[in-house]
Design an enzyme around this catalytic site. Structure first.
Site, PDB file in Angstrom:
ATOM      1  N   ASN A   9       0.869  -1.178   0.000  1.00  0.00           N
ATOM      2  CA  ASN A   9       0.000   0.000   0.000  1.00  0.00           C
ATOM      3  C   ASN A   9       0.903   1.224   0.000  1.00  0.00           C
ATOM      4  OD1 ASN A   9      -1.792   2.044   0.505  1.00  0.00           O
ATOM      5  ND2 ASN A   9      -2.307   1.391   2.595  1.00  0.00           N
ATOM      6  N   TRP A  10       0.973   1.881  -1.152  1.00  0.00           N
ATOM      7  CA  TRP A  10       1.910   3.002  -1.283  1.00  0.00           C
ATOM      8  C   TRP A  10       1.354   4.316  -0.735  1.00  0.00           C
ATOM      9  CZ3 TRP A  10       4.482   2.427  -6.824  1.00  0.00           C
ATOM     10  CH2 TRP A  10       5.147   1.199  -6.873  1.00  0.00           C
ATOM     11  N   LYS A  11       0.098   4.308  -0.335  1.00  0.00           N
ATOM     12  CA  LYS A  11      -0.536   5.501   0.253  1.00  0.00           C
ATOM     13  C   LYS A  11      -0.305   6.719  -0.650  1.00  0.00           C
ATOM     14  CE  LYS A  11      -0.095   3.299   4.672  1.00  0.00           C
ATOM     15  NZ  LYS A  11      -0.120   3.391   6.112  1.00  0.00           N
ATOM     16  N   HIS A  94      -9.514   1.096   4.475  1.00  0.00           N
ATOM     17  CA  HIS A  94      -8.265   1.253   5.224  1.00  0.00           C
ATOM     18  C   HIS A  94      -8.516   2.176   6.418  1.00  0.00           C
ATOM     19  CE1 HIS A  94      -4.215   2.479   6.271  1.00  0.00           C
ATOM     20  NE2 HIS A  94      -3.827   1.354   5.704  1.00  0.00           N
ATOM     21  N   GLU A  96      -6.948   4.566   7.602  1.00  0.00           N
ATOM     22  CA  GLU A  96      -6.749   6.002   7.339  1.00  0.00           C
ATOM     23  C   GLU A  96      -7.966   6.591   6.630  1.00  0.00           C
ATOM     24  OE1 GLU A  96      -2.963   5.524   5.422  1.00  0.00           O
ATOM     25  OE2 GLU A  96      -2.115   4.952   7.360  1.00  0.00           O
ATOM     26  N   GLU A 164      -5.604  -5.160  10.310  1.00  0.00           N
ATOM     27  CA  GLU A 164      -4.606  -4.134  10.560  1.00  0.00           C
ATOM     28  C   GLU A 164      -4.947  -3.383  11.842  1.00  0.00           C
ATOM     29  OE1 GLU A 164      -2.411  -2.964   6.731  1.00  0.00           O
ATOM     30  OE2 GLU A 164      -4.131  -1.654   6.933  1.00  0.00           O
ATOM     31  N   GLY A 170       2.179   2.100  10.792  1.00  0.00           N
ATOM     32  CA  GLY A 170       3.132   3.210  10.684  1.00  0.00           C
ATOM     33  C   GLY A 170       3.809   3.578  11.985  1.00  0.00           C
ATOM     34  N   SER A 210       3.206  -2.294  10.382  1.00  0.00           N
ATOM     35  CA  SER A 210       4.650  -2.328  10.667  1.00  0.00           C
ATOM     36  C   SER A 210       5.307  -3.656  10.290  1.00  0.00           C
ATOM     37  CB  SER A 210       4.915  -1.978  12.139  1.00  0.00           C
ATOM     38  OG  SER A 210       4.477  -0.661  12.412  1.00  0.00           O
ATOM     39  N   GLY A 231       2.766  -1.244   4.315  1.00  0.00           N
ATOM     40  CA  GLY A 231       2.791   0.188   3.989  1.00  0.00           C
ATOM     41  C   GLY A 231       4.222   0.651   3.772  1.00  0.00           C
ATOM     42  N   GLY A 232       4.818   1.248   4.788  1.00  0.00           N
ATOM     43  CA  GLY A 232       6.146   1.863   4.693  1.00  0.00           C
ATOM     44  C   GLY A 232       7.184   1.006   3.979  1.00  0.00           C
TER      45      GLY A 232
HETATM   46  P1  PGA Z   1       2.691   0.147   7.695  1.00  0.00           P
HETATM   47  O1  PGA Z   1       1.250   0.395   7.034  1.00  0.00           O
HETATM   48  O2  PGA Z   1       3.238  -1.135   7.106  1.00  0.00           O
HETATM   49  O3  PGA Z   1       3.508   1.363   7.307  1.00  0.00           O
HETATM   50  O4  PGA Z   1       2.489   0.043   9.174  1.00  0.00           O
HETATM   51  C1  PGA Z   1       0.378  -0.679   6.787  1.00  0.00           C
HETATM   52  C2  PGA Z   1      -0.871  -0.162   6.118  1.00  0.00           C
HETATM   53  O5  PGA Z   1      -1.276   0.970   6.386  1.00  0.00           O
HETATM   54  O6  PGA Z   1      -1.489  -0.877   5.314  1.00  0.00           O
END
Ligand code: PGA
Length: 254
Positions: A9-11, A94, A96, A164, A170, A210, A231-232
């Site tokens: 997930n590149w956000k 998600h 967010e 999640e 994050g 994470s 994500g990251g």
């Molecule tokens: P993260 O994000 O790996 O940076 O914790 C995961 C996500 O939001 O899907």
């Protein structure tokens, strides 16, 4: 046996050029890694270019969100008909989106039904906040998110779920493998209640929050965990490739 699925997930990261470079770097590193399904979810604006950069590779493409209506006067939104020719997957709900863009269990439900009706494979995100966990409400929150989100969803397509925990996204503070495994087992039980045991058995449930090359093994060794939503660490080709390889190695030993 369920095929592990690792999705990035590149956000709201990468320019169009960075996106293409990252896609190419991933093709070099993980194309045709066997026994694992992989995908990346760049921003909408780059999907066309990403598709071209990934063409002919085994890496799939997904979007990060969609509106449930086919089309209409919804300024700024992207609908399923715009996505079907571009992507196979779409992330729905998600945390967010829930936290910053007013998404609810009900809107997630509409999006899930619409995505499946358009032959997209949703990656449906659920998870509790830290306050909810500390108050002992984790299972109640997940039960609500899963029951409302999946209400009336047709089970003909491929619906992936991503557990999640919001406190792990994050933050560098991942759940432990056992914690994630236990909670994902609980979610699988909810799917069995809603859709029956055989659908629950074939539904892939990822862990997200994470996940890094350093802790990936801990999750993929767990029987209930079918890969990860990353994500990251998905923004770095070497890190994402290491996570994919970890899943492939564990799968090869199973
Ligand atoms: P993260 O994000 O790996 O940076 O914790 C995961 C996500 O939001 O899907």
């Amino acid at each position: 046996m369920r095929t592990p699925f690792i999705a990035g997930n590149w956000k709201m990261f990468t320019t169009a050029t960075e996106c293409v470079d990252l896609c190419r770097a991933l093709v070099e590193r993980i194309d045709k890694v066997s026994g694992v399904e992989t995908a990346v979810c760049p921003p909408f604006t780059h999907l066309d270019r990403a598709r071209a950069a990934l063409e002919g590779s085994s890496i799939g493409l997904g979007a990060q969100n969609m509106h449930w209506e086919e089309q209409g006067a919804f300024t700024g939104e992207v609908g399923p008909r715009m996505l079907t020719s571009l992507v196979r997957y779409v992330i729905i709900g998600h945390s967010e989106r829930r936290q910053f863009f007013c998404e609810t269990d009900e809107t997630c439900n509409k999006k899930l039904i619409s995505a499946l009706a358009h032959n997209l494979a949703p990656i449906f995100c659920v998870g509790e906040t830290r306050d909810e966990r500390e108050a002992g409400h984790t299972n109640a929150v997940l039960a609500r998110q899963v029951r409302v989100g999946l209400n009336g969803v047709p089970w003909t397509g491929d619906c992936v779920i991503a557990y999640e925990p919001v406190w792990a996204i994050g933050t560098g503070l991942a759940a432990t493998g056992e914690q994630a495994n236990e909670t994902i087992g609980y979610i699988r039980g909810l799917v069995a209640e809603i859709a029956g045991a055989s659908i629950a058995e074939r539904t892939r449930i990822q862990y997200g929050g994470s996940v890094k090359a350093e802790n990936a093994q801990e999750f993929f060794g767990q029987p209930e965990i079918d890969g990860a939503l990353v994500g990251g660490a998905s923004l770095d080709a070497d890190s994402f490739a290491a996570i994919v390889r970890a899943a492939a190695e564990i799968r090869a030993k199973a």
